[in-house]
Design a protein around this motif. Structure first.
Motif, PDB file in Angstrom:
ATOM      1  N   ARG A  91       0.956  -1.194   0.032  1.00  0.00           N
ATOM      2  CA  ARG A  91       0.030   0.010   0.041  1.00  0.00           C
ATOM      3  C   ARG A  91       0.824   1.281   0.017  1.00  0.00           C
ATOM      4  O   ARG A  91       1.867   1.177   0.591  1.00  0.00           O
ATOM      5  N   PRO A  92       0.591   2.310  -0.757  1.00  0.00           N
ATOM      6  CA  PRO A  92       1.363   3.543  -0.774  1.00  0.00           C
ATOM      7  C   PRO A  92       1.143   4.336   0.500  1.00  0.00           C
ATOM      8  O   PRO A  92       0.142   4.044   1.418  1.00  0.00           O
ATOM      9  N   PRO A  93       1.955   5.076   0.957  1.00  0.00           N
ATOM     10  CA  PRO A  93       2.065   5.813   2.144  1.00  0.00           C
ATOM     11  C   PRO A  93       0.560   6.826   2.537  1.00  0.00           C
ATOM     12  O   PRO A  93      -0.018   6.661   3.594  1.00  0.00           O
ATOM     13  N   GLU A  94       0.174   7.109   1.452  1.00  0.00           N
ATOM     14  CA  GLU A  94      -1.230   7.942   1.777  1.00  0.00           C
ATOM     15  C   GLU A  94      -2.436   7.047   2.111  1.00  0.00           C
ATOM     16  O   GLU A  94      -3.533   7.486   2.414  1.00  0.00           O
ATOM     17  N   SER A  95      -2.330   5.734   1.788  1.00  0.00           N
ATOM     18  CA  SER A  95      -3.481   5.030   2.009  1.00  0.00           C
ATOM     19  C   SER A  95      -3.852   4.556   3.423  1.00  0.00           C
ATOM     20  O   SER A  95      -2.798   4.049   4.272  1.00  0.00           O
ATOM     21  N   PRO A  96      -5.047   4.673   3.845  1.00  0.00           N
ATOM     22  CA  PRO A  96      -5.399   4.583   5.261  1.00  0.00           C
ATOM     23  C   PRO A  96      -4.916   2.963   5.806  1.00  0.00           C
ATOM     24  O   PRO A  96      -4.668   2.722   6.842  1.00  0.00           O
ATOM     25  N   SER A  97      -5.146   2.023   4.544  1.00  0.00           N
ATOM     26  CA  SER A  97      -4.582   0.637   5.183  1.00  0.00           C
ATOM     27  C   SER A  97      -3.241   0.225   4.986  1.00  0.00           C
ATOM     28  O   SER A  97      -2.856  -0.850   5.024  1.00  0.00           O
TER      29      SER A  97
END
Length: 253
Positions: A91-97
């Motif tokens: 998951r990318p850093p901006e993703s909540p997950s």
């Protein structure tokens, strides 16, 4: 280095592990969810031992299957040595997950209300070194085939999943198309983009490393009840190895 010291004691394992680095095969195997280990500085994130050993913390059996594939394909394996509950490297850093406060039915107290500084520290310690190492491995060799190895739970939110092996892709379906064309065995129920698909945000590693470089790629999901022991892991790996060899052969380097 400062961030690494904040995360890991001197006797803790490095976050990124590469096995068979001199493998001659075209396949590069990536296992983002190989381990349920937490860095000591994070304690248990407020979770019980049984939850920390469950599928929400890692992909049981995925690394074992990846290692068997590595042996049969002479493929390099790269995996993350810490739990996806600290940082999900798919998951990318901006993703909540990426640092989930809730996973399936479980609240994760240690991930609640993280500050921007805390999120950045986890990103710097786990995500960036992992993906930088993948980039280095891709750049160092020709005609890489990127294969990410995962497992999934047979029951999710109370719903039974019948699919046994999922072959996932994003906008580039070349390898998955070829793999599905060569599925002859009735030993496994194989489906495209199941039990997840790109709309679920699960193809981040493929998007980051395969799509920009035009690499053949697939994200493989195996239902984890099928790979709980060595016999099951071997059966899945043998099936997938044959499938990959046949499919890759249809695409010249």
């Amino acid at each position: 280095m400062t961030v690494q010291r904040q995360f890991f004691t001197s006797d803790e394992a490095a976050p990124v592990v590469v096995e068979n680095p001199l493998g001659k095969g075209r396949v590069l195997l990536v296992c983002e969810h190989a381990s349920h280990t937490l860095p000591a500085s994070f304690g248990t994130l407020g979770l019980s031992d049984d939850v920390l050993e469950s599928h929400i913390a890692w992909d049981p059996g995925a690394l074992a299957v990846a290692r068997l594939l590595s042996a049969s394909l002479d493929a390099t394996v790269i995996y993350q040595n810490y739990s996806r509950l600290i940082y999900d490297c798919n998951r990318p850093p901006e993703s909540p997950s990426a640092m989930p406060a809730t996973s399936e039915i479980y609240d994760i107290p240690g991930n609640a209300n993280l500050s921007e500084a805390e999120r950045f520290a986890r990103t710097a310690a786990l995500y960036i070194p992992f993906h930088d190492r993948i980039s280095d491995l891709v750049a160092a060799r020709d005609s890489v085939v990127l294969v990410t190895m995962h497992s999934f739970t047979p029951v999710y939110h109370g719903k039974r999943r019948d699919v046994e092996i999922g072959l996932l892709h994003d906008v580039d379906a070349r390898l998955v198309d070829a793999m599905l064309d060569h599925v002859e065995s009735e030993n496994f129920q194989v489906e495209r983009n199941q039990p997840y698909g790109p709309e679920d945000g699960v193809t981040h590693t493929l998007r980051l490393h395969a799509l920009p470089n035009g690499l053949l790629n697939v994200m493989i999901e195996v239902r984890n009840d099928l790979i709980q022991n060595e016999e099951g892991q071997r059966a899945a790996a043998d099936f997938l190895s044959e499938l990959l060899i046949k499919a890759i052969a249809t695409h010249s380097p």
